[in-house]
Design an enzyme around this catalytic site. Structure first.
Site, short mmCIF file in Angstrom:
data_model
loop_
_atom_site.label_atom_id
_atom_site.label_comp_id
_atom_site.label_asym_id
_atom_site.label_seq_id
_atom_site.Cartn_x
_atom_site.Cartn_y
_atom_site.Cartn_z
N LYS A 26 0.84 -1.20 0.00
CA LYS A 26 0.00 0.00 0.00
C LYS A 26 0.88 1.25 0.00
O LYS A 26 1.92 1.28 0.66
CB LYS A 26 -0.92 -0.02 1.23
CG LYS A 26 -1.97 1.08 1.24
CD LYS A 26 -2.92 0.91 2.42
CE LYS A 26 -3.94 2.02 2.48
NZ LYS A 26 -4.87 1.88 3.63
N SER A 44 -10.14 -0.41 7.06
CA SER A 44 -9.57 -0.20 5.73
C SER A 44 -8.88 -1.41 5.12
O SER A 44 -8.48 -1.37 3.97
CB SER A 44 -8.60 0.98 5.75
OG SER A 44 -9.32 2.19 5.88
N SER A 85 -9.74 2.12 2.87
CA SER A 85 -8.85 2.83 1.98
C SER A 85 -7.87 1.93 1.23
O SER A 85 -7.24 2.36 0.27
CB SER A 85 -8.05 3.86 2.80
OG SER A 85 -7.24 3.19 3.77
#
Length: 485
Positions: A79, A178, A154
């Site tokens: 990420k 997330s 996210s």
């Protein structure tokens, strides 16, 4: 059949038998990215030259070494809020558009020690603020199951890349759901570890008391492999816990006889769709058939979790994001007429709308005259929410419910309605406030879109969470379903 349809343990066996090479695995990843990422848009930055070079090194070492890292040769996506030395890290924000870190996050160092191969950096909601991946400054990631729907957020890029078969696993971060919410939307396995289980050093902070890095994978076994590699105390992170890291793989026995499950009535109440409720009830029948028992319980303060979370996380974000001022690093405006104007213009141009919204809310709740009424009260309610979990865990081994109230929604459907968007995390947020571990595993489909089952455990008891998740996975076929791109 893709190589990534195999579990990590199977791929490792094929490597050692010389039936495949690390170069094959890395090529599989980049070929698949070239084939589908134009549609999915999961990756922001690729590291192909270094990855292929490292793959050759690992292939050459296969015949000359007897000891190998836990994730030897396995391709991974990271990420884009986890810093990687020499590899652009943006947190999907214009303000960090050209940020080139000078050090690696602790989890990245641990991945290197485990000898995995970093494929690239994955898209996300800007600074991890969002539930749909529509808040990225660069591109909107799409759900591989239906390209018109969101992948969740996210960590939407992290979940979508695994679901699309671009990488066998990825790292995400979870502040209020997330990892688990996008894992549910994309039909993969996502774990938020206990707060402190995994070092946050090198994670670009959103809310420091809630953020936690965790693994997203195809199977529960792969998830345990990845958590094994990244767990442990870290002197660079004062919030990492000095606790032993157990052998998570040894928990995958398939045996849940006598296990006591709590099902909060609040998790099957108002706002939760019928498909999500029914999928959970079917999952409970499966676990009953394996020898577990379940009872309905109450987590009475969970109805305050959403308001508590947005006050606390926004307050911490307001503080954490004050470092992005155009002076030290990152984007700087060209239009400033004074120092104060430099700050204002840089932040106004560099941050997106959702980030600004949360900074404003956090600054307000921390301001003189409002601190006691909002921030301090939210901290007290957080303690009550944590106590609810502790009370239930005195009698039960795990808590089970849906991960999300509904399957993935359409792109653009909720972006203009922040409160409806925030409500998407209503089932995942309490877990972060309490600091306990939670996993989402696939448990069915609704209108050909995945649904997730959330299994929540006691502090530092990821072993039991994995045991239940693995037993359910082995007794069902849900994890075998794949999107057709």
């Amino acid at each position: 059949m893709s190589l990534f349809d195999h579990k990590i343990s199977e791929l490792k066996s094929l490597l050692h038998k010389k039936e495949i090479s690390v170069t094959d695995l890395v090529s599989e990843s980049y070929n698949r990215i070239q084939e589908v990422d134009g549609k999915v848009q999961a990756f922001l930055t690729l590291d192909e030259e270094k990855a292929r070079s490292y793959a050759k090194e690992l292939d050459e070492a296969l015949s000359s070494r007897s000891d190998f890292g836990l994730l030897y040769g396995m391709p991974i996506g990271v990420k884009d809020n986890i810093v990687t030395k020499g590899l652009r890290t943006t947190a999907a924000s214009k303000i960090l558009e050209n940020f080139d870190p000078i050090y690696d996050a602790t989890v990245v160092n641990k991945l290197k020690a485990a000898e995995s191969v970093t494929i690239g950096k994955l898209n996300m909601d800007e600074f991890a603020m969002g539930s749909s991946n529509e808040n990225s400054s660069f591109q909107v990631t799409r759900n591989p199951w239906n390209l018109d729907t969101v992948p969740g957020g996210s960590s939407g890029g992290s979940a979508a890349s695994v679901a699309a078969g671009e990488v066998p696993f990825s790292l995400g971060s979870d502040t209020g759901g997330s990892i688990r919410q996008p894992a549910a939307f994309c039909g993969v396995v996502g774990l938020k570890p206990t707060y402190g289980r995994v070092s946050r050093f090198g994670l670009i902070a959103f809310a420091s008391s809630l953020d936690q890095i965790g693994p997203i994978t195809r199977t529960v076994e792969d998830n345990a492999f990845l958590l094994q590699a990244i767990s442990g105390t870290d002197e660079m992170d004062s919030t990492s816990a000095n606790v032993d890291v157990p052998d998570f793989l040894s928990s995958l026995t398939g045996d849940v006889k006598g296990l006591k499950i709590a099902v909060p009535k609040e998790y099957l109440g108002e706002g939760v769709g019928e498909e999500a409720k029914n999928a959970v009830l079917e999952a409970l029948k499966v676990l009953e058939g394996l020898g577990a028992t379940w009872e309905e319980v109450s987590l009475p303060h969970s109805k305050y979790a959403l308001a508590t979370y947005y006050l606390l996380s926004s307050s911490e974000a307001s503080s954490n994001l004050s470092r992005f001022d155009g002076i030290r690093y990152g984007y700087r405006t060209d239009n400033a007429e004074s120092l104060l104007d430099l700050y204002k213009q840089t932040r106004s141009e560099g941050f997106g709308n959702e980030v600004k919204r949360r900074i404003m809310l956090g600054t307000f709740s921390l301001s003189s005259g409002y601190y006691d009424a909002y921030y301090k009260k939210a901290q007290k309610v957080r303690t009550l929410i944590k106590k609810d979990f502790e009370d239930v865990f005195e009698k039960y081994d795990v808590i089970i419910g849906p991960t999300t109230p509904t399957p993935a929604f359409k792109i653009g459907e909720k972006i203009d309605d922040p409160l409806t968007m925030y409500a998407n995390d209503i089932l995942t947020i309490p877990v972060n406030l309490a600091g306990v571990p939670g996993i989402s595993v696939p448990c069915g489909l609704s209108n050909e879109l995945p649904l997730g089952l959330q299994i929540i455990g006691k502090h530092f008891d990821e072993g039991t969470v994995y045991r239940v998740a693995h037993a359910f996975e082995q007794a069902t076929e849900h994890h075998k379903a794949k999107p057709e791109l």
